[in-house]
Enzyme design. Sequence first.
Site, short mmCIF file in Angstrom:
data_model
loop_
_atom_site.label_atom_id
_atom_site.label_comp_id
_atom_site.label_asym_id
_atom_site.label_seq_id
_atom_site.Cartn_x
_atom_site.Cartn_y
_atom_site.Cartn_z
N GLY A 245 49.22 48.64 9.25
CA GLY A 245 50.21 49.01 10.12
C GLY A 245 50.60 50.35 9.59
O GLY A 245 50.50 50.72 8.64
N ARG B 149 53.95 54.75 7.12
CA ARG B 149 54.76 56.13 7.16
C ARG B 149 54.65 57.08 8.14
O ARG B 149 54.86 58.11 8.17
CB ARG B 149 54.45 56.82 5.60
CG ARG B 149 52.83 57.20 5.79
CD ARG B 149 52.51 58.14 4.72
NE ARG B 149 51.07 58.58 4.52
CZ ARG B 149 50.64 59.87 3.81
NH1 ARG B 149 51.55 60.33 3.02
NH2 ARG B 149 49.58 59.84 3.69
N GLY C 137 57.08 55.91 2.25
CA GLY C 137 56.89 56.44 3.74
C GLY C 137 57.01 57.82 3.86
O GLY C 137 57.36 58.29 4.97
N ARG D 149 43.71 52.17 17.55
CA ARG D 149 42.46 52.22 16.57
C ARG D 149 41.65 50.78 16.68
O ARG D 149 42.03 49.99 17.44
CB ARG D 149 43.03 52.26 15.14
CG ARG D 149 44.16 53.16 14.84
CD ARG D 149 45.21 52.65 13.76
NE ARG D 149 46.39 53.55 14.08
CZ ARG D 149 46.67 54.26 12.80
NH1 ARG D 149 45.74 54.90 12.09
NH2 ARG D 149 47.76 55.14 12.81
N ASP E 190 40.68 51.31 10.52
CA ASP E 190 41.98 51.60 10.97
C ASP E 190 42.18 53.28 11.11
O ASP E 190 43.21 53.57 11.63
CB ASP E 190 42.94 51.22 9.89
CG ASP E 190 42.89 51.68 8.61
OD1 ASP E 190 41.89 51.48 8.04
OD2 ASP E 190 43.75 52.62 8.01
N ASN E 191 41.23 54.03 10.82
CA ASN E 191 41.27 55.52 10.99
C ASN E 191 40.39 56.01 12.35
O ASN E 191 40.06 57.27 12.28
CB ASN E 191 40.88 56.07 9.56
CG ASN E 191 42.13 56.19 8.75
OD1 ASN E 191 43.15 56.04 9.22
ND2 ASN E 191 41.51 56.46 7.58
N ASP F 120 44.38 61.72 11.44
CA ASP F 120 44.69 61.24 10.16
C ASP F 120 43.78 61.81 8.88
O ASP F 120 42.89 61.01 8.45
CB ASP F 120 44.60 59.60 10.01
CG ASP F 120 45.66 59.28 9.01
OD1 ASP F 120 46.43 59.75 8.49
OD2 ASP F 120 45.78 57.72 8.53
#
Length: 452
Positions: free
Chosen positions: A91, A94, A127, A187, A253-254, A263
Amino acid sequence: MPVHPQAYRPATDLLSLGDGFYDPVAAADFPETRLRFRNDRAGREVGLDTLDDREWIAHFARFAPLPGTLPGPLALRYHGHQFRTYNPDLGDGRGFTFAQMRDRQGRLMDLGTKGSGTTPWSRAGDGRLTLKGGMREILATEMLEALGVRTSRTLSLVETGEALERGDEPSPTRSAVLVRLSHSHVRIGTFQRLAYHRDEDGLRALVRYVLDRLYGEASDDPVRLLDLVVERTARLAASYMAAGFVHGVLNSDNINVTGESFDYGPWRFAQAWDPGFTAAYFDHAGLYAFGRQPEAIHWDVMQLAVALRPLVEAEPLIAALDGFATYYQPAVARAILWRLGRTGRDDAADRALVQLVERALRTTGVSIDRFFHDAFAQDLPASYGPEWAEVRTALSPYAPRKARDHAHWAGEPCGMPIGEVEGLWAAIDRDDDWTPLHAKVAAIRAMGAALA
Protein backbone atom coordinates in the site's frame (compact mmCIF):
# COMPACT_ATOMS: atom_id res chain seq x y z
CA MET A 1 -7.22 32.92 -9.34
CA PRO A 2 -3.96 31.02 -8.64
CA VAL A 3 -4.65 28.12 -11.01
CA HIS A 4 -5.09 28.76 -14.74
CA PRO A 5 -8.84 29.44 -15.21
CA GLN A 6 -9.05 27.85 -18.68
CA ALA A 7 -6.51 25.00 -18.43
CA TYR A 8 -7.29 23.79 -14.89
CA ARG A 9 -9.98 21.06 -15.00
CA PRO A 10 -10.28 19.44 -11.56
CA ALA A 11 -11.74 15.96 -11.09
CA THR A 12 -12.76 13.64 -8.25
CA ASP A 13 -13.13 10.36 -10.16
CA LEU A 14 -11.16 8.34 -7.61
CA LEU A 15 -13.90 8.92 -5.02
CA SER A 16 -16.32 6.92 -7.19
CA LEU A 17 -14.50 3.73 -6.22
CA GLY A 18 -15.47 4.13 -2.58
CA ASP A 19 -13.49 4.07 0.63
CA GLY A 20 -12.53 0.41 0.33
CA PHE A 21 -9.79 1.42 -2.11
CA TYR A 22 -7.94 3.99 -0.03
CA ASP A 23 -7.36 5.47 3.42
CA PRO A 24 -7.62 9.19 4.22
CA VAL A 25 -4.29 10.33 5.65
CA ALA A 26 -2.56 13.50 6.78
CA ALA A 27 0.64 14.85 5.28
CA ALA A 28 3.74 15.22 7.44
CA ASP A 29 4.34 18.62 8.99
CA PHE A 30 7.82 19.37 7.71
CA PRO A 31 10.15 21.69 9.67
CA GLU A 32 11.29 23.41 6.47
CA THR A 33 10.13 23.86 2.88
CA ARG A 34 12.69 24.94 0.29
CA LEU A 35 11.57 24.73 -3.31
CA ARG A 36 14.26 22.97 -5.33
CA PHE A 37 12.52 22.06 -8.59
CA ARG A 38 9.25 23.08 -10.22
CA ASN A 39 8.26 21.66 -13.58
CA ASP A 40 6.20 24.40 -15.21
CA ARG A 41 6.26 22.54 -18.52
CA ALA A 42 4.31 19.67 -16.94
CA GLY A 43 2.27 22.03 -14.78
CA ARG A 44 1.13 23.93 -17.87
CA GLU A 45 -0.62 20.79 -19.16
CA VAL A 46 -2.99 20.81 -16.17
CA GLY A 47 -3.23 24.55 -15.49
CA LEU A 48 -0.88 24.72 -12.50
CA ASP A 49 1.97 26.73 -14.01
CA THR A 50 0.46 30.06 -12.92
CA LEU A 51 0.92 29.31 -9.20
CA ASP A 52 3.54 31.53 -7.61
CA ASP A 53 6.24 29.91 -5.46
CA ARG A 54 4.37 30.58 -2.22
CA GLU A 55 1.22 28.92 -3.58
CA TRP A 56 3.29 26.11 -5.07
CA ILE A 57 4.79 25.25 -1.68
CA ALA A 58 1.40 25.53 0.01
CA HIS A 59 -0.11 22.94 -2.34
CA PHE A 60 2.89 20.69 -3.02
CA ALA A 61 4.70 20.66 0.35
CA ARG A 62 1.99 21.61 2.86
CA PHE A 63 -0.72 19.95 0.75
CA ALA A 64 -3.42 22.55 1.03
CA PRO A 65 -6.24 21.15 -1.16
CA LEU A 66 -6.42 22.37 -4.73
CA PRO A 67 -9.81 23.82 -5.69
CA GLY A 68 -12.51 21.43 -6.87
CA THR A 69 -10.62 18.17 -6.52
CA LEU A 70 -10.04 15.62 -3.73
CA PRO A 71 -10.79 17.00 -0.25
CA GLY A 72 -7.61 15.49 1.22
CA PRO A 73 -4.81 12.97 0.69
CA LEU A 74 -5.70 9.32 0.05
CA ALA A 75 -3.24 6.46 0.57
CA LEU A 76 -4.10 3.78 -1.98
CA ARG A 77 -4.43 0.12 -1.03
CA TYR A 78 -2.75 -2.61 -3.08
CA HIS A 79 -0.77 -5.84 -2.87
CA GLY A 80 1.87 -7.18 -5.23
CA HIS A 81 4.57 -9.64 -6.10
CA GLN A 82 8.00 -8.40 -5.05
CA PHE A 83 10.73 -10.32 -6.84
CA ARG A 84 8.07 -12.98 -7.54
CA THR A 85 7.07 -13.33 -3.86
CA TYR A 86 3.54 -12.26 -3.01
CA ASN A 87 3.25 -9.54 -0.37
CA PRO A 88 -0.20 -8.70 1.08
CA ASP A 89 1.19 -5.97 3.35
CA LEU A 90 1.77 -3.27 0.74
CA GLY A 91 0.00 0.00 0.00
CA ASP A 92 1.06 3.64 -0.18
CA GLY A 93 3.60 3.71 2.63
CA ARG A 94 5.30 7.04 1.95
CA GLY A 95 2.97 8.63 -0.56
CA PHE A 96 -0.64 9.42 -1.38
CA THR A 97 -2.87 10.74 -4.14
CA PHE A 98 -4.14 14.22 -3.29
CA ALA A 99 -5.62 15.64 -6.51
CA GLN A 100 -7.01 14.65 -9.89
CA MET A 101 -7.50 16.73 -13.01
CA ARG A 102 -7.75 16.50 -16.79
CA ASP A 103 -4.82 17.42 -18.97
CA ARG A 104 -4.98 19.18 -22.33
CA GLN A 105 -5.61 15.84 -24.05
CA GLY A 106 -8.54 15.12 -21.74
CA ARG A 107 -6.73 12.35 -19.85
CA LEU A 108 -7.45 11.87 -16.16
CA MET A 109 -4.26 12.69 -14.25
CA ASP A 110 -3.28 12.15 -10.61
CA LEU A 111 -1.04 14.19 -8.41
CA GLY A 112 0.76 11.73 -6.17
CA THR A 113 3.57 12.08 -3.68
CA LYS A 114 6.73 10.42 -2.50
CA GLY A 115 8.11 11.19 0.93
CA SER A 116 4.97 12.85 2.32
CA GLY A 117 4.84 11.02 5.64
CA THR A 118 3.65 7.82 7.25
CA THR A 119 0.38 6.07 6.41
CA PRO A 120 -1.34 2.89 7.65
CA TRP A 121 0.83 1.06 5.08
CA SER A 122 4.23 2.40 6.14
CA ARG A 123 5.11 -0.73 8.13
CA ALA A 124 8.45 0.11 9.80
CA GLY A 125 9.30 2.92 7.37
CA ASP A 126 9.54 6.62 8.19
CA GLY A 127 7.47 7.71 5.18
CA ARG A 128 10.22 10.03 3.99
CA LEU A 129 12.26 10.48 0.81
CA THR A 130 15.92 11.40 0.62
CA LEU A 131 16.80 14.51 -1.33
CA LYS A 132 19.14 12.40 -3.44
CA GLY A 133 16.27 10.04 -4.26
CA GLY A 134 14.17 13.01 -5.35
CA MET A 135 16.98 14.37 -7.51
CA ARG A 136 17.38 10.95 -9.13
CA GLU A 137 13.66 10.80 -9.92
CA ILE A 138 13.88 14.18 -11.66
CA LEU A 139 16.69 12.85 -13.85
CA ALA A 140 14.92 9.56 -14.61
CA THR A 141 11.63 11.15 -15.62
CA GLU A 142 13.21 13.93 -17.67
CA MET A 143 15.49 11.51 -19.53
CA LEU A 144 12.76 8.98 -20.22
CA GLU A 145 10.37 11.65 -21.46
CA ALA A 146 13.05 12.94 -23.84
CA LEU A 147 13.68 9.40 -25.12
CA GLY A 148 10.03 8.76 -25.93
CA VAL A 149 9.08 6.60 -22.94
CA ARG A 150 5.60 7.12 -21.48
CA THR A 151 6.47 8.15 -17.95
CA SER A 152 5.16 9.99 -14.94
CA ARG A 153 6.49 13.54 -14.70
CA THR A 154 8.29 14.97 -11.69
CA LEU A 155 6.25 18.08 -11.00
CA SER A 156 7.87 19.34 -7.81
CA LEU A 157 10.70 18.69 -5.37
CA VAL A 158 10.82 20.51 -2.03
CA GLU A 159 13.57 20.03 0.55
CA THR A 160 12.03 19.47 3.98
CA GLY A 161 14.79 19.98 6.55
CA GLU A 162 14.96 16.58 8.22
CA ALA A 163 18.01 14.37 8.74
CA LEU A 164 17.23 10.84 7.54
CA GLU A 165 19.00 7.63 8.46
CA ARG A 166 19.43 5.16 5.61
CA GLY A 167 21.33 1.90 5.57
CA ASP A 168 22.32 2.04 1.91
CA GLU A 169 23.76 5.56 1.67
CA PRO A 170 25.77 7.92 3.90
CA SER A 171 23.61 9.11 6.80
CA PRO A 172 22.23 11.32 8.12
CA THR A 173 21.10 12.62 4.75
CA ARG A 174 18.81 15.40 3.58
CA SER A 175 15.06 14.92 3.10
CA ALA A 176 12.53 15.98 0.47
CA VAL A 177 8.96 15.58 -0.68
CA LEU A 178 8.25 14.93 -4.34
CA VAL A 179 5.06 15.37 -6.36
CA ARG A 180 4.52 13.42 -9.56
CA LEU A 181 1.97 13.99 -12.30
CA SER A 182 0.81 10.60 -13.53
CA HIS A 183 -1.88 9.04 -15.71
CA SER A 184 -3.32 7.06 -12.77
CA HIS A 185 -1.79 5.25 -9.83
CA VAL A 186 -3.87 2.09 -10.31
CA ARG A 187 -1.42 -0.81 -10.35
CA ILE A 188 -1.61 -4.47 -11.20
CA GLY A 189 -1.28 -4.93 -7.45
CA THR A 190 -4.51 -2.98 -6.93
CA PHE A 191 -6.37 -5.79 -8.71
CA GLN A 192 -4.32 -8.44 -6.89
CA ARG A 193 -5.46 -7.13 -3.53
CA LEU A 194 -9.13 -7.42 -4.48
CA ALA A 195 -8.63 -10.96 -5.80
CA TYR A 196 -6.77 -11.90 -2.59
CA HIS A 197 -9.77 -10.76 -0.54
CA ARG A 198 -12.20 -12.44 -2.99
CA ASP A 199 -13.90 -9.11 -3.56
CA GLU A 200 -15.61 -9.71 -6.91
CA ASP A 201 -17.74 -6.57 -6.63
CA GLY A 202 -14.61 -4.52 -6.06
CA LEU A 203 -12.91 -6.18 -9.05
CA ARG A 204 -15.85 -5.34 -11.30
CA ALA A 205 -15.91 -1.76 -10.07
CA LEU A 206 -12.18 -1.37 -10.71
CA VAL A 207 -12.46 -2.88 -14.21
CA ARG A 208 -15.20 -0.36 -15.03
CA TYR A 209 -13.21 2.51 -13.54
CA VAL A 210 -10.05 1.74 -15.52
CA LEU A 211 -11.85 1.16 -18.82
CA ASP A 212 -14.12 4.20 -18.49
CA ARG A 213 -12.00 6.80 -16.69
CA LEU A 214 -8.53 5.85 -17.96
CA TYR A 215 -9.14 4.30 -21.38
CA GLY A 216 -12.32 6.15 -22.32
CA GLU A 217 -14.30 2.99 -23.06
CA ALA A 218 -17.77 2.43 -21.64
CA SER A 219 -17.21 -1.23 -20.87
CA ASP A 220 -16.88 -3.66 -17.97
CA ASP A 221 -15.21 -6.45 -19.96
CA PRO A 222 -12.18 -7.86 -18.07
CA VAL A 223 -10.77 -9.41 -21.25
CA ARG A 224 -10.85 -6.05 -23.02
CA LEU A 225 -9.07 -4.49 -20.06
CA LEU A 226 -6.37 -7.17 -20.11
CA ASP A 227 -5.81 -6.75 -23.84
CA LEU A 228 -5.36 -3.00 -23.43
CA VAL A 229 -2.92 -3.46 -20.55
CA VAL A 230 -1.00 -6.11 -22.52
CA GLU A 231 -0.64 -3.71 -25.45
CA ARG A 232 0.40 -0.73 -23.31
CA THR A 233 2.90 -2.66 -21.22
CA ALA A 234 4.43 -4.32 -24.29
CA ARG A 235 5.01 -0.83 -25.68
CA LEU A 236 6.50 0.22 -22.35
CA ALA A 237 8.93 -2.71 -22.37
CA ALA A 238 9.94 -1.89 -25.94
CA SER A 239 10.58 1.75 -25.08
CA TYR A 240 12.76 0.75 -22.11
CA MET A 241 14.96 -1.28 -24.45
CA ALA A 242 15.32 1.51 -27.02
CA ALA A 243 16.17 3.96 -24.23
CA GLY A 244 18.75 1.60 -22.71
CA PHE A 245 16.88 1.99 -19.43
CA VAL A 246 16.80 -0.43 -16.50
CA HIS A 247 13.99 0.28 -14.04
CA GLY A 248 15.45 -1.98 -11.39
CA VAL A 249 12.29 -3.04 -9.52
CA LEU A 250 9.60 -4.27 -11.90
CA ASN A 251 7.36 -5.71 -9.19
CA SER A 252 3.65 -5.99 -9.92
CA ASP A 253 2.92 -3.09 -7.54
CA ASN A 254 5.16 -0.92 -9.75
CA ILE A 255 3.28 -1.61 -13.01
CA ASN A 256 0.63 0.99 -13.77
CA VAL A 257 -2.38 -0.35 -15.70
CA THR A 258 -2.13 2.58 -18.13
CA GLY A 259 1.30 1.32 -19.22
CA GLU A 260 2.98 4.45 -17.90
CA SER A 261 6.35 4.02 -16.19
CA PHE A 262 6.65 5.40 -12.66
CA ASP A 263 8.23 5.06 -9.22
CA TYR A 264 11.99 5.24 -9.75
CA GLY A 265 14.33 3.79 -7.15
CA PRO A 266 17.56 2.01 -8.18
CA TRP A 267 17.27 2.83 -11.91
CA ARG A 268 20.25 2.97 -14.26
CA PHE A 269 20.85 3.62 -17.95
CA ALA A 270 22.94 0.86 -19.50
CA GLN A 271 26.04 2.22 -21.19
CA ALA A 272 26.48 -0.88 -23.37
CA TRP A 273 23.93 -3.35 -24.73
CA ASP A 274 24.48 -5.88 -21.97
CA PRO A 275 21.36 -8.02 -21.44
CA GLY A 276 22.61 -9.04 -17.98
CA PHE A 277 23.12 -5.50 -16.68
CA THR A 278 21.17 -4.85 -13.46
CA ALA A 279 20.30 -1.62 -11.69
CA ALA A 280 19.51 -2.82 -8.17
CA TYR A 281 22.39 -4.05 -6.03
CA PHE A 282 19.94 -6.45 -4.32
CA ASP A 283 18.82 -8.08 -7.60
CA HIS A 284 21.30 -10.92 -7.14
CA ALA A 285 19.60 -13.26 -9.64
CA GLY A 286 19.30 -10.60 -12.35
CA LEU A 287 15.52 -11.00 -12.41
CA TYR A 288 15.06 -7.43 -13.65
CA ALA A 289 18.21 -7.19 -15.74
CA PHE A 290 18.17 -5.02 -18.88
CA GLY A 291 17.49 -7.88 -21.30
CA ARG A 292 14.90 -9.55 -19.06
CA GLN A 293 12.60 -6.54 -18.67
CA PRO A 294 10.10 -7.59 -21.37
CA GLU A 295 9.84 -11.02 -19.70
CA ALA A 296 9.45 -9.42 -16.27
CA ILE A 297 6.69 -7.06 -17.38
CA HIS A 298 4.87 -9.87 -19.20
CA TRP A 299 5.05 -11.96 -16.00
CA ASP A 300 3.51 -9.10 -14.04
CA VAL A 301 0.68 -8.80 -16.56
CA MET A 302 0.08 -12.52 -16.13
CA GLN A 303 -0.65 -11.73 -12.47
CA LEU A 304 -3.32 -9.28 -13.62
CA ALA A 305 -4.89 -12.11 -15.64
CA VAL A 306 -4.84 -14.32 -12.53
CA ALA A 307 -6.50 -11.54 -10.52
CA LEU A 308 -9.24 -11.19 -13.17
CA ARG A 309 -9.92 -14.93 -13.23
CA PRO A 310 -12.88 -14.72 -10.76
CA LEU A 311 -14.73 -12.62 -13.35
CA VAL A 312 -14.12 -14.60 -16.54
CA GLU A 313 -13.02 -17.97 -17.92
CA ALA A 314 -9.34 -18.65 -18.40
CA GLU A 315 -9.24 -19.16 -22.19
CA PRO A 316 -9.88 -15.57 -23.34
CA LEU A 317 -7.45 -14.27 -20.70
CA ILE A 318 -4.75 -16.64 -21.96
CA ALA A 319 -5.41 -15.51 -25.53
CA ALA A 320 -5.00 -11.88 -24.48
CA LEU A 321 -1.73 -12.65 -22.69
CA ASP A 322 -0.41 -14.40 -25.79
CA GLY A 323 -0.68 -11.07 -27.62
CA PHE A 324 2.25 -9.58 -25.68
CA ALA A 325 4.90 -10.75 -28.17
CA THR A 326 2.68 -9.66 -31.08
CA TYR A 327 2.57 -6.14 -29.68
CA TYR A 328 6.18 -6.08 -28.45
CA GLN A 329 8.04 -6.92 -31.65
CA PRO A 330 6.74 -4.06 -33.81
CA ALA A 331 6.82 -1.72 -30.81
CA VAL A 332 10.54 -2.25 -30.21
CA ALA A 333 11.24 -1.74 -33.91
CA ARG A 334 9.26 1.53 -33.90
CA ALA A 335 11.00 2.72 -30.75
CA ILE A 336 14.49 2.03 -32.07
CA LEU A 337 13.74 3.54 -35.48
CA TRP A 338 12.32 6.62 -33.76
CA ARG A 339 15.52 7.05 -31.77
CA LEU A 340 17.51 6.52 -34.97
CA GLY A 341 15.51 9.31 -36.59
CA ARG A 342 14.31 7.05 -39.38
CA THR A 343 10.91 6.29 -40.87
CA GLY A 344 9.93 2.61 -40.85
CA ARG A 345 9.60 0.68 -44.09
CA ASP A 346 7.89 -2.67 -43.48
CA ASP A 347 7.69 -5.04 -40.54
CA ALA A 348 10.13 -7.62 -41.86
CA ALA A 349 12.80 -5.09 -42.83
CA ASP A 350 12.35 -3.16 -39.60
CA ARG A 351 12.72 -6.28 -37.44
CA ALA A 352 15.80 -7.36 -39.41
CA LEU A 353 17.42 -3.95 -38.89
CA VAL A 354 16.69 -4.02 -35.17
CA GLN A 355 18.23 -7.49 -34.83
CA LEU A 356 21.38 -6.28 -36.58
CA VAL A 357 21.59 -3.20 -34.36
CA GLU A 358 21.14 -5.22 -31.16
CA ARG A 359 23.73 -7.80 -32.22
CA ALA A 360 26.30 -5.17 -33.21
CA LEU A 361 25.82 -3.23 -29.98
CA ARG A 362 26.12 -6.40 -27.93
CA THR A 363 29.22 -7.76 -29.65
CA THR A 364 31.19 -4.51 -30.09
CA GLY A 365 30.42 -2.79 -26.80
CA VAL A 366 29.79 0.57 -28.51
CA SER A 367 28.00 2.97 -26.17
CA ILE A 368 24.22 2.95 -26.68
CA ASP A 369 24.05 6.73 -26.42
CA ARG A 370 27.00 7.19 -28.79
CA PHE A 371 25.49 4.90 -31.42
CA PHE A 372 22.06 6.53 -31.47
CA HIS A 373 23.57 10.02 -31.43
CA ASP A 374 25.86 9.28 -34.38
CA ALA A 375 23.25 7.31 -36.35
CA PHE A 376 20.70 10.11 -35.99
CA ALA A 377 23.15 12.82 -36.97
CA GLN A 378 24.61 11.02 -40.01
CA ASP A 379 25.20 7.67 -41.59
CA LEU A 380 27.42 5.62 -39.32
CA PRO A 381 31.00 6.88 -39.55
CA ALA A 382 33.80 4.63 -40.77
CA SER A 383 35.28 4.60 -37.25
CA TYR A 384 32.60 2.08 -36.26
CA GLY A 385 34.62 -0.65 -37.96
CA PRO A 386 33.76 -3.71 -40.08
CA GLU A 387 31.38 -5.25 -37.53
CA TRP A 388 28.93 -2.48 -38.40
CA ALA A 389 28.93 -2.99 -42.16
CA GLU A 390 25.66 -4.93 -42.16
CA VAL A 391 23.98 -2.28 -40.02
CA ARG A 392 25.22 0.48 -42.30
CA THR A 393 23.88 -1.35 -45.35
CA ALA A 394 20.54 -2.15 -43.73
CA LEU A 395 20.14 1.44 -42.52
CA SER A 396 20.90 3.11 -45.87
CA PRO A 397 17.40 2.71 -47.45
CA TYR A 398 15.68 4.31 -44.46
CA ALA A 399 14.66 7.91 -44.99
CA PRO A 400 15.42 10.40 -42.20
CA ARG A 401 12.30 11.20 -40.20
CA LYS A 402 13.33 14.84 -39.88
CA ALA A 403 16.21 17.17 -40.65
CA ARG A 404 19.46 16.04 -39.06
CA ASP A 405 21.14 19.44 -38.80
CA HIS A 406 19.76 20.35 -35.35
CA ALA A 407 22.48 21.92 -33.19
CA HIS A 408 22.14 19.12 -30.65
CA TRP A 409 23.66 16.56 -33.01
CA ALA A 410 26.83 18.63 -33.48
CA GLY A 411 27.83 18.06 -29.86
CA GLU A 412 28.40 15.07 -27.65
CA PRO A 413 25.69 12.55 -26.74
CA CYS A 414 23.44 13.49 -23.84
CA GLY A 415 23.58 10.33 -21.75
CA MET A 416 23.04 9.49 -18.10
CA PRO A 417 26.03 7.48 -16.84
CA ILE A 418 25.96 6.74 -13.15
CA GLY A 419 29.15 8.72 -12.59
CA GLU A 420 27.46 11.86 -13.87
CA VAL A 421 24.44 11.25 -11.62
CA GLU A 422 26.76 10.96 -8.64
CA GLY A 423 28.58 14.12 -9.69
CA LEU A 424 25.34 16.08 -9.86
CA TRP A 425 24.46 14.90 -6.37
CA ALA A 426 27.94 15.72 -5.06
CA ALA A 427 27.55 19.36 -6.16
CA ILE A 428 24.27 19.57 -4.22
CA ASP A 429 25.46 17.64 -1.19
CA ARG A 430 28.83 19.37 -0.86
CA ASP A 431 28.13 22.93 -2.05
CA ASP A 432 24.32 23.15 -2.26
CA ASP A 433 24.93 23.93 -5.94
CA TRP A 434 21.87 23.10 -8.05
CA THR A 435 23.24 24.75 -11.19
CA PRO A 436 24.66 21.52 -12.71
CA LEU A 437 21.35 19.71 -12.18
CA HIS A 438 19.31 22.43 -13.85
CA ALA A 439 21.85 22.59 -16.71
CA LYS A 440 21.50 18.83 -17.17
CA VAL A 441 17.71 19.07 -17.27
CA ALA A 442 18.01 21.80 -19.93
CA ALA A 443 20.37 19.59 -21.97
CA ILE A 444 17.99 16.61 -21.71
CA ARG A 445 15.08 18.76 -22.86
CA ALA A 446 17.14 20.03 -25.79
CA MET A 447 17.80 16.44 -26.82
CA GLY A 448 14.09 15.68 -26.51
CA ALA A 449 13.27 18.63 -28.77
CA ALA A 450 15.82 17.40 -31.32
CA LEU A 451 14.34 13.90 -31.29
CA ALA A 452 10.65 14.81 -31.18
